[in-house]
Design an enzyme around this catalytic site. Sequence first.
Site, PDB file in Angstrom:
ATOM      1  N   MET A 132       8.004   4.608   5.828  1.00  0.00           N
ATOM      2  CA  MET A 132       8.220   3.238   5.346  1.00  0.00           C
ATOM      3  C   MET A 132       9.524   3.136   4.572  1.00  0.00           C
ATOM      4  O   MET A 132      10.219   2.128   4.651  1.00  0.00           O
ATOM      5  CB  MET A 132       7.042   2.763   4.493  1.00  0.00           C
ATOM      6  CG  MET A 132       5.755   2.591   5.289  1.00  0.00           C
ATOM      7  SD  MET A 132       5.938   1.516   6.732  1.00  0.00           S
ATOM      8  CE  MET A 132       6.472  -0.005   5.980  1.00  0.00           C
ATOM      9  N   GLU A 133       9.881   4.183   3.848  1.00  0.00           N
ATOM     10  CA  GLU A 133      11.138   4.175   3.103  1.00  0.00           C
ATOM     11  C   GLU A 133      12.337   4.157   4.055  1.00  0.00           C
ATOM     12  O   GLU A 133      13.314   3.442   3.819  1.00  0.00           O
ATOM     13  CB  GLU A 133      11.195   5.376   2.163  1.00  0.00           C
ATOM     14  CG  GLU A 133      10.276   5.268   0.965  1.00  0.00           C
ATOM     15  CD  GLU A 133       8.791   5.443   1.244  1.00  0.00           C
ATOM     16  OE1 GLU A 133       7.976   5.156   0.350  1.00  0.00           O
ATOM     17  OE2 GLU A 133       8.428   5.862   2.365  1.00  0.00           O
ATOM     18  N   ASP A 186      23.902 -10.909   5.218  1.00  0.00           N
ATOM     19  CA  ASP A 186      24.240 -11.698   4.031  1.00  0.00           C
ATOM     20  C   ASP A 186      25.739 -11.705   3.760  1.00  0.00           C
ATOM     21  O   ASP A 186      26.323 -12.744   3.463  1.00  0.00           O
ATOM     22  CB  ASP A 186      23.496 -11.159   2.810  1.00  0.00           C
ATOM     23  CG  ASP A 186      23.848 -11.931   1.550  1.00  0.00           C
ATOM     24  OD1 ASP A 186      23.663 -13.165   1.538  1.00  0.00           O
ATOM     25  OD2 ASP A 186      24.312 -11.306   0.578  1.00  0.00           O
ATOM     26  N   MET A 244       0.797  -1.229   0.000  1.00  0.00           N
ATOM     27  CA  MET A 244       0.000   0.000   0.000  1.00  0.00           C
ATOM     28  C   MET A 244       0.832   1.283   0.000  1.00  0.00           C
ATOM     29  O   MET A 244       0.288   2.379   0.107  1.00  0.00           O
ATOM     30  CB  MET A 244      -0.953   0.012   1.201  1.00  0.00           C
ATOM     31  CG  MET A 244      -1.922  -1.141   1.216  1.00  0.00           C
ATOM     32  SD  MET A 244      -2.886  -1.218  -0.313  1.00  0.00           S
ATOM     33  CE  MET A 244      -3.626  -2.831  -0.119  1.00  0.00           C
ATOM     34  N   CYS A 245       2.136   1.161  -0.135  1.00  0.00           N
ATOM     35  CA  CYS A 245       2.993   2.352  -0.206  1.00  0.00           C
ATOM     36  C   CYS A 245       2.910   2.983  -1.587  1.00  0.00           C
ATOM     37  O   CYS A 245       2.868   2.293  -2.605  1.00  0.00           O
ATOM     38  CB  CYS A 245       4.449   1.986   0.094  1.00  0.00           C
ATOM     39  SG  CYS A 245       4.754   1.719   1.830  1.00  0.00           S
ATOM     40  N   HIS A 246       2.918   4.303  -1.584  1.00  0.00           N
ATOM     41  CA  HIS A 246       2.922   5.044  -2.840  1.00  0.00           C
ATOM     42  C   HIS A 246       4.350   5.140  -3.372  1.00  0.00           C
ATOM     43  O   HIS A 246       5.284   5.344  -2.586  1.00  0.00           O
ATOM     44  CB  HIS A 246       2.399   6.468  -2.612  1.00  0.00           C
ATOM     45  CG  HIS A 246       0.963   6.512  -2.226  1.00  0.00           C
ATOM     46  ND1 HIS A 246       0.538   6.275  -0.941  1.00  0.00           N
ATOM     47  CD2 HIS A 246      -0.144   6.756  -2.960  1.00  0.00           C
ATOM     48  CE1 HIS A 246      -0.776   6.374  -0.883  1.00  0.00           C
ATOM     49  NE2 HIS A 246      -1.223   6.668  -2.097  1.00  0.00           N
TER      50      HIS A 246
END
Length: 162
Positions: free
Chosen positions: A117-118, A132, A75-77
């Site tokens: 969110m970013e 990793d 749902m992120c733009h």
Amino acid sequence: MNELTHFNTQGRAKMVDVSDKAETVRIARARTSVIVNQNIYSQIRDGSNKKGDVFAVAQVAGIMAAKNTAQIIPMCHPLALSGVDIEFEWDVDEKRGHYEVILSTTVKTKGPTGVEMEALTAASAAALTIYDMCKAAGKEMVIGPTMLLHKSGGKSGDYSRA
């Protein structure tokens, strides 16, 4: 009562329409950490990791993740980011055998929706990249906690973690 903005009239998830929201400068800062063993700490510090410069690769991974957040969080733009920065700082206590790298991310845009969110995605991807690149030297690494530290801009105003 607050209206649930992420649901359509059928009660199904939707991407919120932000077309009427004002474009403002929006900044978000997030943090996470990776606890490593002494061997991994030494490899990162002296540049002897077989996969290369751990922080350089994690930096690029975090920036790429911030730019592509809308591709992995449904749902992120998609946003045009004006800046992404990631900083690394060691918290080391040799006596206790504690080796922790703290990752701080800052993401900035001018737009109709925030960049929390970013910033969180950048921190998470950078931490996963450290894992990793270093897993051959020890898989007991611990990632997190991951958290929003600050956000500014937009209708909901500023937020800072206490």
